[in-house]
Design a protein around this motif. Structure first.
Motif, short mmCIF file in Angstrom:
data_model
loop_
_atom_site.label_atom_id
_atom_site.label_comp_id
_atom_site.label_asym_id
_atom_site.label_seq_id
_atom_site.Cartn_x
_atom_site.Cartn_y
_atom_site.Cartn_z
N ILE A 101 2.03 0.58 -12.32
CA ILE A 101 1.18 1.40 -11.37
C ILE A 101 -0.14 1.57 -11.83
O ILE A 101 -0.18 2.28 -12.75
CB ILE A 101 2.08 2.33 -10.99
CG1 ILE A 101 3.47 1.92 -10.46
CG2 ILE A 101 1.41 3.43 -9.97
CD1 ILE A 101 4.48 3.40 -10.15
N ASP A 102 -1.10 1.69 -11.02
CA ASP A 102 -2.62 2.00 -11.11
C ASP A 102 -3.01 3.11 -10.07
O ASP A 102 -3.44 2.37 -9.07
CB ASP A 102 -3.50 1.03 -11.36
CG ASP A 102 -4.90 1.59 -11.98
OD1 ASP A 102 -5.03 2.72 -11.70
OD2 ASP A 102 -5.70 0.61 -12.43
N PRO A 103 -2.91 4.29 -10.18
CA PRO A 103 -3.04 5.28 -8.99
C PRO A 103 -4.43 5.38 -8.77
O PRO A 103 -4.82 5.69 -7.54
CB PRO A 103 -2.47 6.46 -9.68
CG PRO A 103 -1.77 6.29 -10.84
CD PRO A 103 -2.32 5.15 -11.47
N PHE A 104 -5.30 4.95 -9.75
CA PHE A 104 -6.90 4.99 -9.55
C PHE A 104 -7.30 3.58 -9.66
O PHE A 104 -8.04 3.56 -10.92
CB PHE A 104 -7.67 6.03 -10.34
CG PHE A 104 -6.57 7.35 -10.27
CD1 PHE A 104 -7.01 8.35 -9.11
CD2 PHE A 104 -5.68 7.65 -11.09
CE1 PHE A 104 -6.52 9.39 -9.17
CE2 PHE A 104 -5.03 8.96 -10.67
CZ PHE A 104 -5.31 9.70 -9.83
N PHE A 126 -3.68 1.94 -6.17
CA PHE A 126 -3.96 2.77 -5.04
C PHE A 126 -5.59 2.91 -5.20
O PHE A 126 -5.98 3.11 -6.51
CB PHE A 126 -3.18 3.84 -4.96
CG PHE A 126 -1.76 3.89 -4.93
CD1 PHE A 126 -1.10 3.21 -3.73
CD2 PHE A 126 -0.87 3.71 -5.81
CE1 PHE A 126 0.16 2.86 -3.59
CE2 PHE A 126 0.49 3.39 -5.84
CZ PHE A 126 0.90 3.01 -4.56
N GLU A 127 -6.19 2.82 -4.16
CA GLU A 127 -7.77 3.32 -4.47
C GLU A 127 -7.97 4.02 -2.95
O GLU A 127 -7.94 3.75 -1.95
CB GLU A 127 -8.47 2.18 -4.30
CG GLU A 127 -10.28 2.31 -4.44
CD GLU A 127 -10.35 3.32 -5.54
OE1 GLU A 127 -11.14 4.25 -5.28
OE2 GLU A 127 -10.13 2.97 -6.63
N ILE A 147 -1.11 -8.50 -7.52
CA ILE A 147 -1.34 -6.94 -7.27
C ILE A 147 -1.36 -6.78 -6.08
O ILE A 147 -2.22 -7.38 -5.15
CB ILE A 147 -2.77 -6.71 -7.89
CG1 ILE A 147 -2.88 -7.04 -9.37
CG2 ILE A 147 -3.33 -5.30 -7.73
CD1 ILE A 147 -4.26 -7.10 -10.07
N THR A 148 -0.60 -5.84 -5.56
CA THR A 148 -0.63 -5.19 -4.20
C THR A 148 -1.67 -3.84 -4.41
O THR A 148 -1.23 -2.80 -4.93
CB THR A 148 0.88 -4.83 -3.70
OG1 THR A 148 1.60 -5.95 -3.85
CG2 THR A 148 0.93 -4.13 -2.56
N LEU A 149 -2.69 -3.93 -3.44
CA LEU A 149 -3.63 -2.88 -3.75
C LEU A 149 -3.51 -2.29 -2.09
O LEU A 149 -3.75 -3.16 -1.23
CB LEU A 149 -4.84 -3.44 -4.05
CG LEU A 149 -6.38 -2.36 -3.97
CD1 LEU A 149 -6.21 -1.40 -4.77
CD2 LEU A 149 -7.60 -3.26 -4.15
N THR A 150 -3.42 -1.14 -2.27
CA THR A 150 -3.49 -0.17 -0.98
C THR A 150 -4.45 0.86 -0.90
O THR A 150 -4.75 1.53 -1.88
CB THR A 150 -2.01 0.31 -0.97
OG1 THR A 150 -1.09 -0.67 -0.96
CG2 THR A 150 -2.01 1.32 0.68
N ASP A 153 -4.37 7.75 -0.82
CA ASP A 153 -4.02 8.55 -2.14
C ASP A 153 -2.65 8.24 -2.30
O ASP A 153 -1.78 8.18 -1.88
CB ASP A 153 -4.12 10.04 -1.12
CG ASP A 153 -3.85 11.15 -2.24
OD1 ASP A 153 -3.46 10.84 -3.36
OD2 ASP A 153 -4.04 12.15 -2.14
N TYR A 154 -2.73 8.09 -3.91
CA TYR A 154 -1.53 7.72 -4.54
C TYR A 154 -0.39 8.69 -4.31
O TYR A 154 0.76 8.27 -4.20
CB TYR A 154 -1.73 7.33 -6.00
CG TYR A 154 -1.58 8.65 -6.85
CD1 TYR A 154 -0.40 8.99 -7.38
CD2 TYR A 154 -2.65 9.50 -6.77
CE1 TYR A 154 -0.30 10.26 -8.17
CE2 TYR A 154 -2.60 10.91 -7.60
CZ TYR A 154 -1.46 11.15 -8.29
OH TYR A 154 -1.11 12.37 -9.14
N GLN A 155 -0.70 9.98 -3.97
CA GLN A 155 0.41 11.04 -4.10
C GLN A 155 1.14 10.75 -3.01
O GLN A 155 2.29 11.15 -3.06
CB GLN A 155 -0.56 12.33 -3.98
CG GLN A 155 -1.26 12.67 -5.14
CD GLN A 155 -2.13 14.18 -4.97
OE1 GLN A 155 -1.29 15.28 -5.27
NE2 GLN A 155 -3.44 14.18 -4.60
N SER A 156 0.83 10.32 -1.81
CA SER A 156 1.60 10.34 -0.53
C SER A 156 2.20 8.89 -0.65
O SER A 156 3.24 8.74 -0.09
CB SER A 156 0.83 10.60 0.70
OG SER A 156 -0.41 9.91 0.79
N LEU A 157 1.49 7.97 -0.92
CA LEU A 157 1.85 6.56 -1.15
C LEU A 157 2.86 6.15 -1.98
O LEU A 157 4.02 5.51 -1.66
CB LEU A 157 0.66 5.69 -1.25
CG LEU A 157 -0.43 5.78 -0.22
CD1 LEU A 157 -1.57 4.66 -0.53
CD2 LEU A 157 0.20 5.09 1.38
#
Length: 263
Positions: A101-104, A126-127, A147-150, A153-157
């Protein structure tokens, strides 16, 4: 050392211009990418991405905003981080599957290198910034890693992210440093945006039953109190700094685990 510029010359392509100045949200051309490498690191090919030098990735249609050029991890560092994470992940059973997981996400280059080195792994990224997201989505489309990029905000996703309990989780933690980095006093991990302690706490609560390996990007100079505070949140930790730049300007990672300890 950079040559002295005369009046009328183009501006110095440094962190200030690309991250805080007019180039922050502009798509850089190849010359600007290479000039940033020259002015900041004395190397026109410093911004290597996905295993390619700037001229090669630019020719393939890959593009970066000014802010992403500063915030991204170059191949030299990404490769080292990926190898160290893979070495630690190997402490788990060989059949273990990993969700990284990469939150940023930014450019997704560090995630790319982690996936290259960790077997049986897939990437979730997440970006928040829509412009960075659109460019990165196009940039990674032709890569040889999943890579699944969405966008968001990672916090809610992350709350809705279902990961089988038998899968281990690797989290690359590298939020925007912003003013948390001072070249003299170092990086204060409590002042990143958001604070790194907040990120680890949130992800640890969401995946309470999983084995988690956190890899937090740090600077050679780190505020000692903030580092101590972060390490108290982990079951095991080890700090590694990579000798890739001039002394005092190197990056590293704090490797740490929750729910397990390496053998």
């Amino acid at each position: 050392m950079n040559e002295r510029r005369e009046p009328g010359d183009e501006p110095v392509h440094d962190r200030a211009l690309l991250l805080y100045g007019p180039k922050r949200s502009e798509v850089l051309n190849l010359h600007e990418v290479q000039q940033y490498g020259v002015d900041s690191f004395s190397d026109p090919d410093y911004i290597r991405l996905y295993g390619m030098a700037p001229a090669e990735w630019y020719a393939r249609g890959i593009r970066l905003l000014g802010r992403t050029a500063v915030e991204c991890t170059s191949d030299f560092l990404g490769d080292r981080i990926g190898r160290d994470i893979a070495s630690l992940a190997a402490s788990l059973l060989s059949r273990t599957r990993f969700v990284v997981i990469d939150p940023f996400a930014g450019s997704c280059n560090t995630l790319y290198w982690i996936l290259r080195h960790v077997p049986h792994s897939t990437g979730v990224a997440f970006e928040l910034d829509p412009h960075v997201f659109e460019l990165s989505k196009r940039n990674i489309a032709g890569l040889d890693r999943t890579i699944t990029l969405t966008q968001g905000d990672y916090q809610s996703l992350l709350e809705g992210q279902e990961i089988p309990p038998e899968h281990a989780i690797i989290v690359f933690v590298a939020p925007p440093w912003g003013t948390a980095l001072d070249e003299v006093t170092g990086l204060d991990l409590r002042r990143t945006e958001p604070p790194i302690t907040e990120i680890l706490g949130r992800i640890g609560r969401i995946f309470l039953r999983h084995k988690i390996l956190f890899a937090t990007q740090v600077y050679e100079k780190v505020n000692a109190d903030s580092l101590t505070e972060l390490r108290t949140m982990l079951d095991w930790s080890e700090l590694r700094v990579y000798d890739l730049n001039v002394a005092g300007r190197n990056h590293g990672i704090l490797l740490g685990t929750k729910g397990w300890k390496p053998m």
